[in-house]
Design a protein around this motif. Structure first.
Motif, PDB file in Angstrom:
ATOM      1  N   TYR A  35       0.855  -1.184   0.000  1.00 52.66           N
ATOM      2  CA  TYR A  35       0.000   0.000   0.000  1.00 52.66           C
ATOM      3  C   TYR A  35       0.892   1.236   0.000  1.00 52.66           C
ATOM      4  O   TYR A  35       2.020   1.207   0.476  1.00 52.66           O
ATOM      5  CB  TYR A  35      -0.847   0.074   1.273  1.00 52.66           C
ATOM      6  CG  TYR A  35      -1.859  -1.009   1.464  1.00 52.66           C
ATOM      7  CD1 TYR A  35      -1.545  -2.185   2.151  1.00 52.66           C
ATOM      8  CD2 TYR A  35      -3.163  -0.854   1.015  1.00 52.66           C
ATOM      9  CE1 TYR A  35      -2.493  -3.172   2.365  1.00 52.66           C
ATOM     10  CE2 TYR A  35      -4.127  -1.832   1.220  1.00 52.66           C
ATOM     11  CZ  TYR A  35      -3.781  -2.987   1.900  1.00 52.66           C
ATOM     12  OH  TYR A  35      -4.729  -3.954   2.106  1.00 52.66           O
ATOM     13  N   GLN A  37       0.510   5.150   1.655  1.00 50.41           N
ATOM     14  CA  GLN A  37      -0.297   5.885   2.622  1.00 50.41           C
ATOM     15  C   GLN A  37       0.004   7.366   2.459  1.00 50.41           C
ATOM     16  O   GLN A  37       1.145   7.799   2.637  1.00 50.41           O
ATOM     17  CB  GLN A  37       0.053   5.422   4.048  1.00 50.41           C
ATOM     18  CG  GLN A  37      -0.764   6.070   5.138  1.00 50.41           C
ATOM     19  CD  GLN A  37      -0.341   5.586   6.530  1.00 50.41           C
ATOM     20  OE1 GLN A  37       0.814   5.242   6.756  1.00 50.41           O
ATOM     21  NE2 GLN A  37      -1.282   5.534   7.462  1.00 50.41           N
ATOM     22  N   GLY A  42      -5.622   8.191   2.760  1.00 54.90           N
ATOM     23  CA  GLY A  42      -5.617   6.904   3.443  1.00 54.90           C
ATOM     24  C   GLY A  42      -4.646   5.932   2.807  1.00 54.90           C
ATOM     25  O   GLY A  42      -3.621   6.319   2.251  1.00 54.90           O
ATOM     26  N   LEU A  43      -4.970   4.657   2.870  1.00 57.79           N
ATOM     27  CA  LEU A  43      -4.152   3.614   2.266  1.00 57.79           C
ATOM     28  C   LEU A  43      -4.754   3.224   0.928  1.00 57.79           C
ATOM     29  O   LEU A  43      -5.964   3.017   0.819  1.00 57.79           O
ATOM     30  CB  LEU A  43      -4.139   2.358   3.146  1.00 57.79           C
ATOM     31  CG  LEU A  43      -3.164   2.305   4.293  1.00 57.79           C
ATOM     32  CD1 LEU A  43      -3.605   3.205   5.431  1.00 57.79           C
ATOM     33  CD2 LEU A  43      -3.021   0.873   4.794  1.00 57.79           C
TER      34      LEU A  43
ATOM     35  N   TYR B  86      -8.830   3.917  10.641  1.00 56.08           N
ATOM     36  CA  TYR B  86      -9.196   3.643   9.255  1.00 56.08           C
ATOM     37  C   TYR B  86     -10.282   2.587   9.210  1.00 56.08           C
ATOM     38  O   TYR B  86     -10.174   1.527   9.831  1.00 56.08           O
ATOM     39  CB  TYR B  86      -8.006   3.107   8.458  1.00 56.08           C
ATOM     40  CG  TYR B  86      -6.890   4.106   8.247  1.00 56.08           C
ATOM     41  CD1 TYR B  86      -5.787   4.130   9.092  1.00 56.08           C
ATOM     42  CD2 TYR B  86      -6.937   5.005   7.187  1.00 56.08           C
ATOM     43  CE1 TYR B  86      -4.756   5.038   8.890  1.00 56.08           C
ATOM     44  CE2 TYR B  86      -5.906   5.918   6.972  1.00 56.08           C
ATOM     45  CZ  TYR B  86      -4.836   5.921   7.833  1.00 56.08           C
ATOM     46  OH  TYR B  86      -3.809   6.813   7.627  1.00 56.08           O
TER      47      TYR B  86
END
Lengths: 113, 108
Positions: A35, A37, A42-43, B86
């Motif tokens: 990922y 970030q 976000g990711l 998240y």
């Protein structure tokens, strides 16, 4: 204790360089992920691997490639680094089956100048 | 296409106050939803998943399919809850879509 390690905590590269980010997990997990970030975003999934030599593109694969020659190691490659690839890169792993928990590495902060 | 929305970038509450971090999702299949947390200078880690219906560190989250929401709640916030949270949706078998995150700041 599950451990996911990433080869570098901080990395500074120049535009156009080829960059390798390495990730190793010691829990015999089938699945591995890369990922990036970014604040406010976000990711975002770059690539996913569910087995040795198997890979799938994530949401933002452009400019990246991956390699998984051994089960425990998943490499992210930036063929020609660009400034818009400056980011925090997170590796994660998870077992196959119905335990979907992802275990994350500490991250590599890559700066491309 | 799948999507996860966390409308608040920052949420500040006082210690002892209730807290709710919002998460809305869009997905045509049967959703599997998670909350992940990242404390300062620590790795991202799983906080809870909807299928287990458990409470972790006093946090709960209920999947509301009608409202397509998976809000995270805690009745009494503690300073150690300050972190980045998240919401994540699993799709296509083991691929995850993460929201943009909400930073929770619990003031003393």
């Amino acid at each position: 204790d599950v451990k996911v390690t990433q080869s570098s905590r901080y990395l500074v590269k120049r535009t156009g360089e080829k960059v390798f980010l390495e990730c190793v997990q010691d829990m015999d997990h089938e699945n591995m992920f890369w990922y990036r970030q970014d604040p406010g975003l976000g990711l975002r999934l770059i690539y996913f691997s569910y087995d040795v030599k198997m890979k799938e593109k994530g949401d933002i694969p452009e400019g990246y490639s991956v390699s998984r020659e051994k089960k425990e190691r998943f490499s992210l490659i930036l063929e020609s680094a660009s400034t818009n690839q400056t980011s925090m890169y997170l590796c994660a792993s998870s077992p196959a089956g119905t335990d979907y928990e992802q275990y994350f590495g500490p991250g590599t902060r890559l700066t491309v100048t | 296409a799948q999507r996860v929305t966390q409308p608040e970038k920052l949420l500040s509450v006082f210690k002892g106050a209730p807290v709710e971090l919002k998460c809305n999702y869009s997905y045509s299949g049967s959703p599997e939803l998670f909350w992940y947390v990242q404390y300062s200078r620590q790795r991202l880690q799983l906080l809870l998943r909807h299928i287990s219906r458990e409470s972790i560190k006093g946090f709960t989250a209920d999947l509301n399919k009608g409202e397509t929401s998976f809000h995270l709640k805690k009745p009494f916030a503690q300073e150690e809850d300050s972190a980045m949270y998240y919401c994540a949706l699993m799709y296509n078998f083991n691929k995850f879509y993460f929201g943009s995150g909400t930073k929770l700041n619990v003031k003393p």
